[in-house]
Structures are given as C-alpha cells and as structure tokens.
Motif scaffolding. Structure first.
Motif, PDB file in Angstrom:
ATOM      1  N   ALA A  47     -34.878 -24.407  20.900  1.00  0.00           N
ATOM      2  CA  ALA A  47     -34.175 -25.678  21.073  1.00  0.00           C
ATOM      3  C   ALA A  47     -34.931 -26.592  22.034  1.00  0.00           C
ATOM      4  O   ALA A  47     -35.652 -26.134  22.917  1.00  0.00           O
ATOM      5  N   SER A  48     -34.759 -27.874  21.847  1.00  0.00           N
ATOM      6  CA  SER A  48     -35.270 -28.854  22.797  1.00  0.00           C
ATOM      7  C   SER A  48     -34.324 -28.844  24.000  1.00  0.00           C
ATOM      8  O   SER A  48     -33.112 -28.966  23.840  1.00  0.00           O
ATOM      9  N   ILE A  49     -34.876 -28.687  25.199  1.00  0.00           N
ATOM     10  CA  ILE A  49     -34.066 -28.561  26.403  1.00  0.00           C
ATOM     11  C   ILE A  49     -34.481 -29.619  27.413  1.00  0.00           C
ATOM     12  O   ILE A  49     -35.668 -29.849  27.639  1.00  0.00           O
ATOM     13  N   SER A  50     -33.483 -30.238  28.015  1.00  0.00           N
ATOM     14  CA  SER A  50     -33.729 -31.235  29.053  1.00  0.00           C
ATOM     15  C   SER A  50     -32.998 -30.834  30.318  1.00  0.00           C
ATOM     16  O   SER A  50     -31.931 -30.230  30.266  1.00  0.00           O
ATOM     17  N   GLY A  88     -19.282 -29.204  26.907  1.00  0.00           N
ATOM     18  CA  GLY A  88     -19.869 -28.048  26.239  1.00  0.00           C
ATOM     19  C   GLY A  88     -21.282 -28.214  25.728  1.00  0.00           C
ATOM     20  O   GLY A  88     -21.821 -27.298  25.116  1.00  0.00           O
ATOM     21  N   SER A  89     -21.930 -29.353  25.971  1.00  0.00           N
ATOM     22  CA  SER A  89     -23.276 -29.560  25.451  1.00  0.00           C
ATOM     23  C   SER A  89     -24.369 -29.015  26.369  1.00  0.00           C
ATOM     24  O   SER A  89     -25.546 -29.177  26.085  1.00  0.00           O
ATOM     25  N   GLY A  90     -23.968 -28.388  27.459  1.00  0.00           N
ATOM     26  CA  GLY A  90     -24.929 -27.822  28.381  1.00  0.00           C
ATOM     27  C   GLY A  90     -24.223 -27.127  29.521  1.00  0.00           C
ATOM     28  O   GLY A  90     -23.016 -26.889  29.458  1.00  0.00           O
ATOM     29  N   ILE A  91     -24.975 -26.818  30.568  1.00  0.00           N
ATOM     30  CA  ILE A  91     -24.377 -26.218  31.755  1.00  0.00           C
ATOM     31  C   ILE A  91     -24.667 -27.108  32.950  1.00  0.00           C
ATOM     32  O   ILE A  91     -25.658 -27.843  32.963  1.00  0.00           O
ATOM     33  N   LEU A 103     -28.385 -28.734  32.541  1.00  0.00           N
ATOM     34  CA  LEU A 103     -29.341 -28.263  31.543  1.00  0.00           C
ATOM     35  C   LEU A 103     -28.729 -28.532  30.180  1.00  0.00           C
ATOM     36  O   LEU A 103     -27.611 -28.093  29.900  1.00  0.00           O
ATOM     37  N   LEU A 104     -29.442 -29.285  29.342  1.00  0.00           N
ATOM     38  CA  LEU A 104     -28.922 -29.715  28.046  1.00  0.00           C
ATOM     39  C   LEU A 104     -29.682 -29.056  26.908  1.00  0.00           C
ATOM     40  O   LEU A 104     -30.916 -29.033  26.913  1.00  0.00           O
ATOM     41  N   ARG A 105     -28.953 -28.598  25.927  1.00  0.00           N
ATOM     42  CA  ARG A 105     -29.542 -28.004  24.727  1.00  0.00           C
ATOM     43  C   ARG A 105     -29.612 -29.065  23.631  1.00  0.00           C
ATOM     44  O   ARG A 105     -28.755 -29.939  23.545  1.00  0.00           O
TER      45      ARG A 105
END
Length: 180
Positions: A47-50, A88-91, A103-105
C-alpha cells in the motif's frame, strides 16, 4: 480454571491498553504508536503509506499564559478532531505534549495533504472556551513512504517538513513534494 484464565487475559489486555494509550488524549502514545505502526507497515507492504506529523503552535505560550491545567485541555480536543477526521483510514498517536502523528494507508501526497489541511482548518476554526475564546493552530509535515522505507526515516522526513512549516510562519502544511 477457565474463569481464572479469562480473568487473567482481561487483566493483561487492560494493562496493555493502559501501556499503549495516552491517558490525556485517548490516542496511542509513542510506544503504542510505534508498535502498531510496525505491525501495520508489515501488513501494508504493497500500500501507499503517508505520515503526517504535526504539533500545536505556541503550546508553551498556552501553558505559560493559562497554566498547565488549562493547557492540558487542548490535546484531547486535538485528538477528538483527529479521530473524527480519520474515521478508520489510518492510525493516530500523541507522541509528545503537543505532538501528534498519523499514519495513512492508501494515501498519496494529495490525499495526505487534503487530510492535513482538513485537520488544520478544523482546529483553526474551533473556539477554545478554556482559552478565553481563543483559537489554536497547528503546523503539519507530510512524507510519503519510499518503497520499504523504515518507519523511523519516514517520520524523520515528515518531522523535518513540520519544522519547515513552523519556520515559514506556522499554521501551515508542508509536504515532501511541492503541493503548497
């Protein structure tokens, strides 16, 4: 025996939760974020992670002016804004007094920038009654993971961009690509 095992399991889970959650903000603390992020980076390999790193501008002045008992009311409000925005799109975690990280997935530089700007604008528009009706701002740094870059390097790049945002006048978002 089964009852005892269940009780022990519940106690252990509660202790782990207390160890990993920041009691003031209700988000992951530094230790909890690092542990959860390590697991996630393994699961999200393709996955692309930001990473979005941010902190509240002039937080020391808030504490100096209003006292720590009032300043302690600001991070939980920020945490609430983060939780509502993420959905819910990240932590998310609170990694320091006024410092937060997300941290985004499945997030590219545009979607990470959009999320950071939404957080920034929401915070900026909020009136803090505990601060005599004043507003609070935050500065943001965004980095997109390069290949299988370690979490520490990703966060270091985002943190560097946070300090760029602060040096450019605060209450802004800076990314590792020219978006802003």
């Amino acid at each position: 025996m089964t009852l005892l095992a269940t009780a022990i399991s519940d106690v252990l889970e509660d202790l782990k939760r207390r160890r990993d959650i920041d009691p003031l903000a209700g988000l992951l603390n530094h230790r909890g974020f690092d542990a959860k992020a390590a697991d996630i980076l393994t699961d999200w390999k393709s996955a692309s992670i930001s990473a979005v790193v941010f902190d509240i501008d002039h937080f020391k002045n808030i504490n100096d002016t209003f006292g720590h008992h009032v300043g302690d009311k600001v991070p939980p409000e920020m945490a609430h804004i983060v939780s509502c925005t993420l959905r819910g799109s990240g932590i998310a975690g609170r990694t320091g007094g006024e410092e937060f990280v997300v941290l985004l997935r499945n997030s590219n530089r545009y979607s990470a920038f959009e999320l950071a700007e939404r957080l920034r604008a929401t915070l900026e528009s909020k009136t803090f009654h505990c601060l005599s009706g004043r507003q609070v701002t935050a500065s943001f740094g965004i980095a997109v993971r390069r290949g299988e870059e370690p979490l520490s390097m990703l966060l270091a790049r985002a943190d560097e961009l946070l300090y760029t945002a602060k040096s450019q006048g605060q209450n802004r978002t800076c990314g590792d690509h020219p978006l802003n």
